[in-house]
Every structure is written in structure tokens, then in C-alpha cells.
Design an enzyme around this catalytic site. Structure first.
Site, PDB file in Angstrom:
ATOM      1  N   LEU B  60       1.107  -3.346  -7.617  1.00 59.61           N
ATOM      2  CA  LEU B  60       1.134  -3.724  -6.204  1.00 59.61           C
ATOM      3  C   LEU B  60       2.003  -4.953  -5.963  1.00 59.61           C
ATOM      4  CD1 LEU B  60      -2.563  -3.062  -5.092  1.00 59.61           C
ATOM      5  CD2 LEU B  60      -0.548  -1.601  -4.830  1.00 59.61           C
ATOM      6  N   ARG B  61       2.428  -5.612  -7.042  1.00 60.96           N
ATOM      7  CA  ARG B  61       3.453  -6.679  -7.016  1.00 60.96           C
ATOM      8  C   ARG B  61       3.036  -7.985  -6.356  1.00 60.96           C
ATOM      9  NH1 ARG B  61       5.830  -4.312 -10.984  1.00 60.96           N
ATOM     10  NH2 ARG B  61       7.423  -2.742 -10.558  1.00 60.96           N
ATOM     11  N   ASN B  91       0.784  -7.747 -13.966  1.00 57.60           N
ATOM     12  CA  ASN B  91       2.088  -8.422 -14.157  1.00 57.60           C
ATOM     13  C   ASN B  91       2.675  -8.918 -12.833  1.00 57.60           C
ATOM     14  OD1 ASN B  91       2.606  -5.800 -13.297  1.00 57.60           O
ATOM     15  ND2 ASN B  91       4.469  -5.578 -14.519  1.00 57.60           N
ATOM     16  N   HIS B 231       0.262   5.501 -19.990  1.00 54.59           N
ATOM     17  CA  HIS B 231       1.462   6.355 -19.920  1.00 54.59           C
ATOM     18  C   HIS B 231       1.975   6.912 -21.247  1.00 54.59           C
ATOM     19  CE1 HIS B 231       3.118   2.415 -20.784  1.00 54.59           C
ATOM     20  NE2 HIS B 231       3.074   2.013 -19.537  1.00 54.59           N
ATOM     21  N   ASN B 277       9.983   3.073 -17.806  1.00 50.95           N
ATOM     22  CA  ASN B 277       9.461   2.680 -19.107  1.00 50.95           C
ATOM     23  C   ASN B 277       7.992   3.079 -19.228  1.00 50.95           C
ATOM     24  OD1 ASN B 277       9.436   1.504 -21.612  1.00 50.95           O
ATOM     25  ND2 ASN B 277       8.970  -0.544 -20.850  1.00 50.95           N
ATOM     26  N   ASP B 304       1.534   4.858 -12.489  1.00 52.38           N
ATOM     27  CA  ASP B 304       2.464   3.792 -12.877  1.00 52.38           C
ATOM     28  C   ASP B 304       3.454   3.513 -11.739  1.00 52.38           C
ATOM     29  OD1 ASP B 304       3.676   1.783 -14.263  1.00 52.38           O
ATOM     30  OD2 ASP B 304       4.566   3.056 -15.807  1.00 52.38           O
ATOM     31  N   HIS B 308      10.532  -1.235  -6.751  1.00 53.87           N
ATOM     32  CA  HIS B 308      11.630  -2.188  -6.960  1.00 53.87           C
ATOM     33  C   HIS B 308      12.531  -2.163  -5.738  1.00 53.87           C
ATOM     34  CE1 HIS B 308      10.798  -3.197 -11.110  1.00 53.87           C
ATOM     35  NE2 HIS B 308      10.616  -1.917 -11.378  1.00 53.87           N
ATOM     36  N   PHE B 322      13.312  -1.176 -14.750  1.00 55.07           N
ATOM     37  CA  PHE B 322      12.550   0.019 -15.130  1.00 55.07           C
ATOM     38  C   PHE B 322      11.507   0.325 -14.057  1.00 55.07           C
ATOM     39  CE2 PHE B 322      13.792  -1.576 -19.360  1.00 55.07           C
ATOM     40  CZ  PHE B 322      14.187  -0.411 -19.982  1.00 55.07           C
TER      41      PHE B 322
END
Lengths: 317, 447
Positions: B60-61, B91, B231, B277, B304, B308, B322
């Protein structure tokens, strides 16, 4: 021809046509004024993200002999070093009216992206992208081989029956890739020699013979031995133990040179590491085509630019 | 908006025709011939009623990368794709490695209201692979974190992985491992094989994934912990997980929709939308992954979803980021790859996209599916629809979808989260509408 991005997928007719036009261009070089007016008013941009003086000046000489205007754009010290993206650079060049962009880029596929993106309408020539391809190098190699074999009668011919052995860092070599596709397309038999660490994975699917033993490969008396530049730094990534061992196993030294047939050619795309992959004796022997390759590079690049930029006019006519 | 919803004439995942009456956030009644004049009526004819989808793997960034996605925009993308719960990967910037960050992410999810946002906690501080993050504090925070992952990076140090597996056991948690041996994948760009050799792109070998999974299942066995593998992308990984399960090791595995449909051949264009990735693999891998799902070796499908911005994809392949977005397309891709090929039925979809991911993530309310008295998390899908997947189908902030221009089956017609609609008639409800609905249900549950 709209772009020249790779030799993979090129047809024999297309390849022979480029080589034949290059013969015509080589004739131009022998004239008192070695210049043709065919690209007058056209703008050719050398867009180089990697340093390569040799390739850049070869393209520059080719474009100038065809009377094109040449702009050199080097990434170092330019807007690129300030973080400009490939897209913005391409759009800038488009706005300046570039008719052809010759791109050298450290990333494989960058020329393909440029050609497909719609950012710029110019013809794109791949002057080396990452570890992917270097099609004009392969074309000049094929041209050099064909001339040595057939001399003045080279026009229209392929490389049928010619046995070419390419030695060295195949894994990281865009020259090797472009040569494999082009030379086999022209009918040559290609064998690759390298330690297994420097051989690409699944090499069995390529139309080549694979040999780990240089002496064995040379004992077959190939018509062409093409030595690739090896970067000594590769030993830090454990591709081989050290430069000495590499040189002993896969270097073309004087003793190996002496075992080659008189007619065999020794090629190198340059720049050479004398004493590593090639001895001074081999580099400077009459069998070496290294200087011819440089001269032929200009003729081949003239042919490519001509077909890219003047070819459309022919088709229209 | 009425607090009751009546869906008429739908079919449950197991094929049972039924009406569904939703009231006060729960499934009040099932059966045919239900009526409620005051309820919001949804004509379910021709639609399949799936339990709300649960994604165990979403980026969700937020915080930190709000130009790619926010909790709100990602929640909307999720609802549009039929999801009612997502797990937000750690992350972010700052990394979700403290109670404060996971509570913030959870609160943002509650505020948005489109889906239940379950934060994932980092295994190591800053995802740096050096020192364990405060797993206990995150587990005991208001966010009640149960899934811990350094996703994007592999917990490659064997001792650290062992300790993490053991330590999370204390809190009934699970480590979700991003299996990627770092040294074998330095500068890796795409699946290693004949095509990477030809394209001159640095290879990402299957063994780099398989070796880590093999090590981790043995570690999990040794310390008696449970392990989740993110994944899974190769045929060899499926074999390793199958072997581990046969041995009784407590391992679960996920696969993404894109690894079930797409192959590395798409990299030939050097179009960075296909850079992800782990990378897209080959057809044999795709088939092994499908077979692994069919025989239960692979437990769940997770998106996943990795948004971006344009500039991170509009460039040379090696320079691109990725990842691909996947929430909005997941169900359609699953239908295309698995339902239409007869590998899974809709009941299996309910299992791998709702019940089991909720079980792995310890999300309450999904264990019985659509059942009387269960929380009303429902996804209505029209399996007969077909559409060219287009930019307008993407409802998050980013457009890096590999499916744009592809024709895909199925369409999410309605999504019901905790008893209120987030998608109706195939359209996302507005932020205001969702806030009002959520408020009512919230008052109800407090009252």
C-alpha cells in the site's frame, strides 16, 4: 529499414544488402573527395551513455561522409549526469529534429525501448546495449570476413562454408551475440570457446558449437578466430582464478597462432588487452584484420545510415 | 443508506442458489424467497457470491511512497477487485518495524473503510536483515500483527531466520519469507535461462528461490514453527513445498495471479511493465504452479500488488522498478488461468482467495465463508462478463498493470465489507458514501 536494433531475426537478404551497400561505400572512400551528398540536411545524433570513442568516431565519420549533420551527445557532463531520463533526453532530441539516433547504452534493450516508445520518431541504431547486441560490429566483422575471402567478387555473397571460432567472455559480450545471429544467418558455422563460467546459460539452444578447449577448437583449423576482450576484473566475481590462468587456457599466444593455417584470419573488436587474450605477435601478424575492421566499420555504418535515412526515399520512389 | 442488503438469486461458490440478507454487518439469513422491502436490493441473478477476498500480500506504500499508492487508494483498488481484507507489506518509509507504524497503517485503513487493512510487521529492523524488529510490540499493539515479513528482501541469514521462526511462535505469528538468495541474484533482471542469455539481461535463477525455501522448510521443521512462503514462482519450489508438506512440516505457500498466467516471453519487448520480482518464469513453471494449487501444495493466491509511478517503468528495463499492480485484475486473472482451464472451481477460489489466506493471517470472520451469523464480507462476481482490461479498470494510484489491453473474463459487480457496500453495480462507492456506511455500522457495533 526503419531501425537497426539487433541482428537476431535479420534475414539473409537484408544482411547481404547491407554488406553490398557497404561495398559501394568503401569505394567512395577511395575517391579524391570521399563524400556523398545523400544525407544532406539530415541530422544524426550520437547518443552515448557509455564511453566509446572508437565506435562514436566511426559513426561520426560515416555520417559526415554522407553529408549529414552530426550532433554528439555524451551522457557524461550532460543533462543525463544531472538525472535526466532516457525519455526526456529522447524527447529533447526529437524536438531538435533528429532524423537518426545512434545509441550506446549500458542497459540491454534501451535501443528497443527508444524505438518502441513513441518518444521520438527518428530511426534508431543500436551502437551497443548492455550485454545484448552490437549489430554494426557484427556487420563490419561479416564484411571484413567476406572481403578477405571473396575480395572484389564479394557482392551478393554470404559466408557459406566459413568456420568462425569466437573465443572469450561470451557471457558478457554483445559482440558475440550479434555475431552468432548474423554469421549463422549468412551461412557460417560458428563455434564458441570459453570457460563454462563465461558461457551463457542454455547455450545449447543457440545455433553454435560449444567448446571449452581452445587448442581443440584451433586444431580444426578455423577460417576465422575472433578474440573477445576479457576484463581482468571478472576474476573478482570468480569467473576465472586470475589473468595468468585465463591467458594460458584461452589466450591466443604466438605458439597457438603458429599452429593456425596460413589462411586463417585473426579478428578482435578492440580495444585489445595485449598479453591477456591476444599476444602482440597475433595482434600484429598479417593474419590480423584488426585495422581492416576499423576501416570497414566506417563503410558498414555508412551503409546502415544510408539505408535507414535514404532508404525511405527509395521506397517512396 | 439502509443497514440491510438483500441479494436475490445469487449462487454460492459451492453452487447453491440462494438469497442473502445482510443486516447489522452480518449475514442474517440465507435461503430462497427472502424478502425485505426496506433493504437495499441487489439482483444477484447470474452472479456468484464469493466470501470477501483476502489478500495476504499487498503493497500500500504508505507511509513514505504516497506518489505510488496510499492506504486509501490501495483500499479502493482492493475493493474494486472484490477484496474485503488486505495485508499491507512492511516495506514503507519508515519501515513498519515498530508498533507506531503498524498502528498508523491500521488506523489509515479504518479511516478509509473500504477493506480491513491488516499491517504486516517487518522481521528485522529497517528490513536490513541485521537485528530482529520489535515483533512482540507489534503483535500486542492495537494492530495485532500476526504476519511478519521483510518482503522485498529475503531474511537470508540462516541464524536470524531460525530465531525469527522461533520468536514469532511466541505470538502465534508467522514469518512470510521472500525467498531470494541475495548473492545468486545480484543485479538480476529476469528469469535466468535461454531468453535471458539472448536478451543480455542478468539472470534470476530458479535455484535462488528454491535453495532458500529448502533451507527454510528444514529450519521450520527443526524448530517446530510455521512458515509462509511468499510468491512461489518455479516448478522446483512447488516440488520442495510438496516434499515438506508430505513430511509434515507446517509450511504454507502463495502464488501470484501473474505467475499463474504470464511467462518470461513478455520480456522480449523490454517493456518494463513485465519486470517483477520474482520474475515471470516459463510455461513449465506456470503449469507446475497451477498443478500445485490444484493438489493443495500451494495454499493461496496473493496479489503482490506493487504500485509504481510512470517514471519508474517508462525507462530501460534495468533502470525500471520491479513489480506490477494486481488487486483490480486478480479475480479475472484467476478465472482466466484456473477456472476456464478447469483446474479450480469457484469453491476452490473461495478457499484460496478468502478462507485460507484469512486463516494464515489470523483474520477473524472468514472461517465459515458466507454463513448465517458470519460477518458479511461478500464479493459478487459476474463470471459471464468479458472486457478488455483498460486504464479505467485500475482504481489505485498507479497504472503498472501487465494486463492492459488483454481481454479478461469476469467482473466484480458488488463488494460488501462488514455489511456495507464498497462496490455497487460494478462501481466503487465514493469515499463519502463509504464513510457514512462505515459510521452507521460502527455505531451499531458499539451500541
Amino acid at each position: 529499414m526503419r531501425h537497426l536494433l539487433s541482428t537476431r531475426g535479420i534475414t539473409r537478404d537484408q544482411a547481404v544488402q547491407i554488406l553490398d551497400v557497404a561495398e559501394d561505400m568503401a569505394d567512395v572512400a577511395t575517391r579524391e573527395v570521399p563524400r556523398l551528398p545523400v544525407l544532406r540536411g539530415k541530422t544524426v545524433v550520437n547518443l552515448f551513455y557509455e564511453d566509446s570513442t572508437r565506435t562514436r568516431i566511426s559513426f561520426e565519420a560515416a555520417a559526415k561522409r554522407l553529408s549529414a549533420d552530426v550532433i554528439n551527445f555524451s551522457a557524461k557532463g550532460s543533462s543525463v549526469s544531472k538525472g535526466e531520463s532516457l525519455k526526456d533526453t529522447a524527447q529533447t532530441l526529437a524536438a531538435m529534429g533528429a532524423d537518426a539516433v545512434i545509441i550506446r547504452h549500458q542497459s540491454s534493450g534501451a535501443p528497443e525501448v527508444l524505438a518502441r516508445s513513441g518518444w521520438i520518431d527518428a530511426g534508431i541504431v543500436n551502437a551497443g546495449d548492455g550485454t545484448h547486441e552490437h549489430p554494426t560490429q557484427a556487420l563490419l566483422d561479416a564484411f571484413t570476413i567476406r572481403r578477405r575471402i571473396h575480395g572484389q567478387a564479394a557482392r551478393g555473397k554470404g559466408l557459406e562454408g566459413c568456420r568462425v571460432t569466437i573465443v572469450g567472455d561470451i557471457l558478457h559480450s554483445r559482440v558475440a551475440r550479434s555475431n552468432v545471429w548474423l554469421l549463422t544467418c549468412l551461412g557460417a558455422q560458428v563455434s564458441l570457446v570459453a570457460p563454462a563460467t563465461l558461457m551463457p546459460l542454455a547455450i545449447g539452444e543457440w545455433p553454435v558449437e560449444v567448446d571449452y578447449d581452445l587448442d581443440h577448437a584451433l586444431s580444426a583449423g578455423p577460417d576465422v578466430v575472433m578474440m573477445l576482450r576479457i576484463q581482468a576484473e571478472r576474476m573478482h566475481d570468480a569467473f576465472f582464478p586470475n589473468a595468468r590462468e585465463y591467458s594460458r587456457q584461452w589466450g591466443l599466444d604466438d605458439e597457438r597462432l603458429a599452429r593456425l593455417p596460413e589462411s586463417s584470419m585473426v579478428m578482435h573488436p578492440g580495444p585489445m588487452n595485449r598479453g591477456l587474450e591476444i599476444s602482440a605477435g597475433a595482434a600484429d601478424s598479417p593474419r590480423s584484420t584488426v585495422r581492416e575492421q576499423v576501416a570497414n566499420g566506417v563503410s558498414v555504418r555508412m551503409a546502415v545510415l544510408y539505408l535507414l535515412l535514404a532508404g525511405a526515399m527509395e521506397e517512396a520512389a | 443508506m439502509s443497514r440491510r442488503i438483500l441479494i436475490t438469486g445469487a449462487v454460492l461458490a459451492d453452487g447453491t442458489p440462494t438469497d442473502i440478507l445482510v443486516s447489522d454487518g452480518i449475514v442474517a439469513e440465507l435461503g430462497t424467497g427472502l424478502s425485505d422491502a426496506e433493504a437495499l436490493a441487489i439482483d444477484g441473478a447470474g452472479l456468484i457470491a464469493l466470501p470477501g477476498l483476502v489478500d495476504l500480500h499487498t503493497h500500500l506504500r504508505e507511509p513514505g511512497f504516497e506518489h505510488s499508492e496510499t492506504v486509501l487508494t490501495g483500499s479502493r483498488a482492493a475493493a474494486a477487485g472484490g477484496f474485503t481484507a488486505v495485508h499491507a507489506m512492511a516495506n514503507t518509509s519508515p519501515v513498519a518495524d515498530t508498533a507506531g507504524v503498524v498502528e498508523q497503517v491500521q488506523a489509515l485503513g479504518e479511516d478509509a473503510g473500504y477493506v480491513t487493512v491488516r499491517p504486516v510487521g517487518a522481521v528485522t529492523i529497517g528490513l536490513a536483515g541485521g537485528q530482529l524488529a520489535e515483533i512482540g510490540a507489534m503483535a500486542q499493539s492495537r494492530a495485532k500483527v500476526r504476519v511478519f515479513s521483510d518482503d522485498g528482501k529475503c531474511v537470508s541469514d540462516a541464524v536470524l531466520m531460525r530465531r525469527a521462526l522461533e520468536y514469532v511462535t511466541t505470538f502465534d505469528g508467522v514469518v512470510a519469507q521472500h525467498a531470494q538468495e541475495p548473492r545468486l541474484t545480484e543485479d538480476a533482471q529476469m528469469n535466468e535461462g535461454a531468453l535471458s542469455s539472448e536478451l543480455g539481461l542478468e539472470g534470476w535463477p530458479a535455484v535462488a528461490e528454491e535453495a532458500i525455501i529448502a533451507r527454510d522448510v528444514l529450519l521450520a521443521e527443526h524448530v517446530g514453527a510455521r512458515l509462509h512462503v511468499c510468491h512461489v514462482s518455479t516448478a522446483g519450489s512447488v516440488d520442495v513445498v510438496r516434499w515438506a508438506k508430505a513430511r509434515g512440516i507446517r509450511v504454507t505457500a502463495e502464488v501470484t495471479p501473474h505467475h499463474l498466467l504470464l511467462t518470461e516471453d513478455l520480456a522480449r519487448s523490454y517493456d518494463a511493465r513485465f519486470k517483477v520480482n520474482p520474475p515471470l518464469r516459463n510455461q513449465a513453471d506456470v503449469e507446475a504452479l497451477r498443478a500445485g494449487l490444484a493438489d493443495g501444495t500451494i495454499d493461496i493466491i496473493a496479489t503482490d500488488h506493487a504500485p509504481h509511478p510512470v517514471e519508474d517503468k517508462d525507462c530501460a528495463w534495468a533502470d525500471a522498478a520491479f513489480g506490477m499492480v494486481g488487486l483490480e485484475s486478480a479475480l479475472s486473472v484467476v478465472q482466466s488461468a484456473l477456472i476456464e482451464s478447469g483446474i479450480l472451481g469457484w469453491a476452490d477460489v473461495a478457499r484460496v482467495l478468502s478462507r485460507v489466506p484469512a486463516e494464515i493471517g489470523r483474520v477473524a470472520g472468514y472461517d465459515r465463508g458466507i454463513a448465517q451469523g458470519a460477518p458479511a464480507n461478500i464479493t459478487l462476481v459476474d463470471p459471464a462478463a468479458r472486457r478488455e482490461f483498460a486504464r479505467g479498470d485500475l482504481r489505485g494510484r498507479s497504472a503498472n498493470s501487465p494486463y492492459l489491453g488483454m481481454t479478461l473474463p469476469g467482473r466484480v459487480v458488488a463488494t460488501i465489507h462488514r455489511g456495507y457496500p464498497t462496490v455497487l453495480d460494478g462501481e466503487l462507492r465514493s469515499v463519502q458514501q463509504v464513510a457514512i456506511s462505515k459510521g452507521k455500522e460502527g455505531n451499531e457495533s458499539r451500541g
